[in-house]
Scaffold this active site. Structure first.
Site, PDB file in Angstrom:
ATOM      1  CB  VAL A 253      47.682  55.151  22.854  1.00 18.64           C
ATOM      2  CG1 VAL A 253      49.008  55.293  23.595  1.00 18.64           C
ATOM      3  CG2 VAL A 253      46.809  54.094  23.515  1.00 18.64           C
TER       4      VAL A 253
ATOM      5  NE  ARG B 184      40.136  51.020  20.413  1.00 17.48           N
ATOM      6  CZ  ARG B 184      41.162  51.564  21.081  1.00 17.48           C
ATOM      7  NH1 ARG B 184      42.398  51.347  20.675  1.00 17.48           N
ATOM      8  NH2 ARG B 184      40.947  52.307  22.139  1.00 17.48           N
TER       9      ARG B 184
ATOM     10  CB  THR C 256      49.294  46.029  25.264  1.00 15.76           C
ATOM     11  OG1 THR C 256      48.855  47.221  25.917  1.00 15.76           O
ATOM     12  CG2 THR C 256      49.265  44.877  26.247  1.00 15.76           C
TER      13      THR C 256
ATOM     14  CB  CYS D  48      43.182  46.835  27.302  1.00 20.28           C
ATOM     15  SG  CYS D  48      44.354  48.103  26.767  1.00 20.28           S
TER      16      CYS D  48
ATOM     17  CG  ASP E  98      47.609  57.469  11.888  1.00 19.21           C
ATOM     18  OD1 ASP E  98      47.359  57.161  13.061  1.00 19.21           O
ATOM     19  OD2 ASP E  98      47.159  56.822  10.909  1.00 19.21           O
TER      20      ASP E  98
ATOM     21  CB  THR F  88      49.236  44.965  20.056  1.00 22.95           C
ATOM     22  OG1 THR F  88      48.748  45.593  21.255  1.00 22.95           O
ATOM     23  CG2 THR F  88      50.583  45.555  19.700  1.00 22.95           C
TER      24      THR F  88
END
Length: 424
Positions: A16, A331, A120, A260, A34, A85
């Protein structure tokens, strides 16, 4: 704050944050921050392992300063947080990265600055969890000394058509003026336009239900696949027939993973339970989707048994590990559930994925990927991801990897029905 005076810091340079940093650098000076020094060095050398940003784009982004030095953040006045998240082993939100990022912002923020969250979360998280952290670290008061916005990410990893700038963006702010500012800021780079939500909570809720809705739609077709398998009906043929109606939604059965869809519903259910409501439909969908890996593995074992192949020590090839095709993103991949279940039957499992990073696969899942599968080797072949390389191999190329009495289970409908032994 006037747009002409903006200097942006992006906190977190993953799938992102990096595209966002590059996009904003066309209009503003950007600090791409980062904590992973290796990641920073790779980006300085024009290398993005996510493949979301090309080397040419990184080289052209002259106004981005990549850094792992927290002190460099002091020069910014708009902070955009794009950290992961995740959920923990109990399917509860793990807000550790978000809290750490908020602490970092709290140390750097100055009076009048704005922090925008893209990660999110559940409705209320920004104002109930993140803002108090910034207040504590900075000593400033929210909506007096600093302000906040929320603009949820909509990055679709691996999608070269729907990229950051041509996906409509939701925006919001902690005051009406800040909401206008945040909306104007994103309209500088989002060619598809923006939608200004009435509050941060509305924007948070909108994001979390986007993926919850998709998760439930996939759960429905997964449950249909379980039913049709018992009825001896091919699920894809049923869906194609039903799809001739104009308003039938074209969802397909399969594994649900990624950053997600397999995670966000748990953020919403967590908040729902906090306010005294137990969500039944959402959690039922999660249970169905989480069980699909076991269903595939058990189906393969049954096929081997019917072929009178000794299951213990049977050689099994897993084709694809990433959570989606033509993308290196590992992920929360659902493929790992198939692998774990196959290993409970004491089979010998090889995993082949030309897109996955071997180091990441070993670090995240303890898996050693093979360089290439050999012909005449496998008792069972499970096609888990529809990478272009697998499509190009075709039925003959994939079948040649198996022994004389091999079985092929096609999770992603890569091959025609006639070319496989079973499929979802």
């Amino acid at each position: 704050m006037e747009l002409k005076n903006v200097k942006i810091a992006i906190i977190g340079l993953g799938y992102v944050g990096l595209p966002l940093a590059v996009a904003f650098s066309s209009k503003y000076n950007v600090i791409g921050f980062d904590i992973n020094k290796k990641r920073i060095n790779e980006l300085k050398n024009g290398d993005d392992f996510t493949l979301e940003t090309s080397s040419a784009e990184l080289v052209a982004a002259k106004n981005v300063q990549f850094s792992s030095n927290v002190e460099d953040l002091n020069a910014a006045n708009v902070y955009i947080v794009t950290v992961p998240t995740p959920i923990d082993n109990h399917n509860q939100p793990d807000l550790t990265p978000l809290i750490k990022a908020s602490e970092t912002v709290g140390r750097a923020i100055n009076k009048g600055d704005i922090v925008i969250y893209e990660s999110t979360v559940y409705p209320g998280c920004t104002e109930e969890v993140c803002i108090p952290v910034i207040e504590k670290m900075s000593g400033f008061k929210f909506n007096e000394d600093f302000f906040a916005g929320y603009s949820p990410e909509r990055i679709n990893p691996g999608d070269k058509e729907r990229k950051l700038t041509n996906i409509k963006k939701i925006t919001s702010g902690s005051t009406p003026d800040v909401a206008d500012f945040v909306d104007s800021l994103y309209r500088e780079i989002i060619t598809a336009g923006t939608h200004k939500a009435s509050s941060i909570k509305v924007a948070e809720a909108a994001k979390v239900i986007e993926n919850t809705q998709r998760d439930l739609n996939i759960a429905l077709v997964n449950e249909l696949a379980l039913i049709f398998q018992r009825l001896g009906i091919d699920t894809l043929e049923v869906l194609e027939a039903a799809g001739t109606k104009w308003n039938f939604l074209p969802f397909r059965p399969g594994l649900v993973g990624g950053h997600c869809i397999s995670v966000d519903p748990y953020y919403l259910t967590h908040k729902a339970e906090q306010v005294g409501y137990y969500p039944e439909v959402i959690l039922a969908g999660r249970r169905i989707n989480n069980a699909m890996g076991s269903f595939v593995a058990e189906s393969v074992v049954k096929l081997l048994t019917k072929r009178k192949v000794h299951v213990v020590d049977a050689r099994v090839l897993i084709m694809g590990l990433t959570f989606k095709e033509n993308c290196p993103d590992l992920r929360n991949t659902g493929v790992i559930d198939i692998i774990k279940e196959m290993k409970t039957f004491n089979t010998q499992v090889d995993v082949y994925d030309p897109w996955a990073n071997p180091e990441e696969a070993f670090h995240e899942y303890g898996l050693s990927l093979i360089d290439a599968p050999q012909k005449n080797t496998y008792d069972a072949i499970i096609i888990c991801v529809a990478h272009n390389q697998f499509v190009e191999m075709g039925a003959r190329g994939i079948r040649e990897l198996g022994k004389e009495y091999n079985v092929i289970f096609d999770v992603k409908h890569v091959l025609p029905k006639s070319a496989v032994d079973a499929r979802l």
